[in-house]
Scaffold this motif. Structure first.
Motif, short mmCIF file in Angstrom:
data_model
loop_
_atom_site.label_atom_id
_atom_site.label_comp_id
_atom_site.label_asym_id
_atom_site.label_seq_id
_atom_site.Cartn_x
_atom_site.Cartn_y
_atom_site.Cartn_z
N LEU A 120 -11.17 -3.58 -12.78
CA LEU A 120 -11.76 -3.15 -14.11
C LEU A 120 -10.67 -2.59 -15.28
O LEU A 120 -9.92 -1.52 -14.84
CB LEU A 120 -12.67 -2.04 -13.94
CG LEU A 120 -13.18 -1.33 -15.33
CD1 LEU A 120 -13.93 -2.35 -16.07
CD2 LEU A 120 -14.76 -0.47 -14.44
N TYR B 82 -19.47 -9.25 -18.00
CA TYR B 82 -18.29 -9.20 -17.00
C TYR B 82 -18.22 -10.54 -16.34
O TYR B 82 -19.35 -11.22 -16.32
CB TYR B 82 -18.67 -8.14 -16.07
CG TYR B 82 -18.72 -6.78 -16.76
CD1 TYR B 82 -18.10 -6.20 -17.74
CD2 TYR B 82 -20.06 -6.30 -16.40
CE1 TYR B 82 -18.56 -5.25 -18.62
CE2 TYR B 82 -20.45 -5.12 -17.20
CZ TYR B 82 -19.64 -4.57 -18.19
OH TYR B 82 -20.07 -3.46 -19.12
N LEU B 120 -13.95 -6.55 -16.75
CA LEU B 120 -14.20 -6.30 -15.48
C LEU B 120 -14.23 -7.73 -14.64
O LEU B 120 -15.04 -8.61 -14.94
CB LEU B 120 -15.65 -5.65 -15.36
CG LEU B 120 -16.09 -5.54 -13.81
CD1 LEU B 120 -15.04 -5.03 -13.07
CD2 LEU B 120 -17.45 -4.84 -13.69
#
Lengths: 134, 134
Positions: A120, B82, B120
């Motif tokens: 992340l 993500y 992410l």
DNA sequence: TTACCTGCAAAGGGTTTGCACTTTG
DNA sequence: CAAAGTGCAAACCCTTTGCAGGTAA
């Protein structure tokens, strides 16, 4: 740990791992090379790259791309953590939150995913570098 | 949007943006180039790279490094999301969770960070590729 | 002993850049 | 018309690889 795959624990490999474990920062291959070379002037950058790949595969080292730059490495720690990089000064701030862990966990369970790595990366401006709306 | 900085809206730039907005996938520079070239055979890869950087700066396009490979791009969407990449088959699964958003938000508030981008990236094996403990 | 590992130097691949020409505003 | 953008090809930089000589187990 390394021995599992018929891999040898050479002094170069030990040295690269030592360098990473002794460093608090995130080092790129060139930086690991420089520090390793200080203790073993014969070591080559090719060995550093090969060793980093090996240590990563063994789970002893993690690779992340901070900023948009080239690869950085750090010794694996017990608790997962994430990174913020300041676009102006380059400062890296680490953080961790169980919420993220949980969210990832539930996504992986739902999708039946076998998780190998998590990265992340936030980027923006840190408290010192941010410009209030001009 | 582009005009703010004295930037010109050339047909090459419009084309690159069109390509990305019309694609559901994550394209790398080469793929954007191929698709753009199909409509404008004179366009060069250098222009693609320059344009991608420009669009990214303008916030119209996001760059992410899926897998460990080179850069991939996608048109910016309204909701953040993500990525998970399968290490075996390369499949990319997108996901989103408010928990992650909240965690990031609270970190940024606490650290007085002005956030610019979030990435992410999970990697591992998808349901079809995972090997149960052998 | 012998598979594995290293150092060197050269190759690789994605991305960037210098320059002369073209185009936008 | 001036400033900004483009195409081409060469340059860049990080990373990987081939090979001949070492070295751990």
């Amino acid at each position: 740990m390394l021995h599992s795959g018929g891999k040898r624990l050479t002094k170069q490999r030990q040295l690269a791992l030592d360098v990473l474990q002794e460093s608090a920062e995130h080092l790129d291959a060139e930086a690991v090379y420089a520090r390793a070379k200080a203790r073993d002037p014969k070591i080559s950058i090719a060995t550093i790259y090969r060793t980093l790949a090996l240590l990563k595969e063994a789970g002893l080292v993690e690779e992340n791309r901070l900023g948009e730059e080239h690869a950085h490495f750090e010794a694996t720690r017990s608790t997962p953590h994430y990174h913020f990089t300041c676009l102006r000064c380059g400062r890296v701030i680490e953080f961790d939150t169980p919420q993220v862990q949980e969210a990832i966990q539930s996504f992986c369970t739902r999708e039946k995913i076998q998780l190998v790595s998590v990265q992340l990366l936030l980027s923006g401006y840190c408290a010192l570098c941010r410009r209030e709306e001009e």
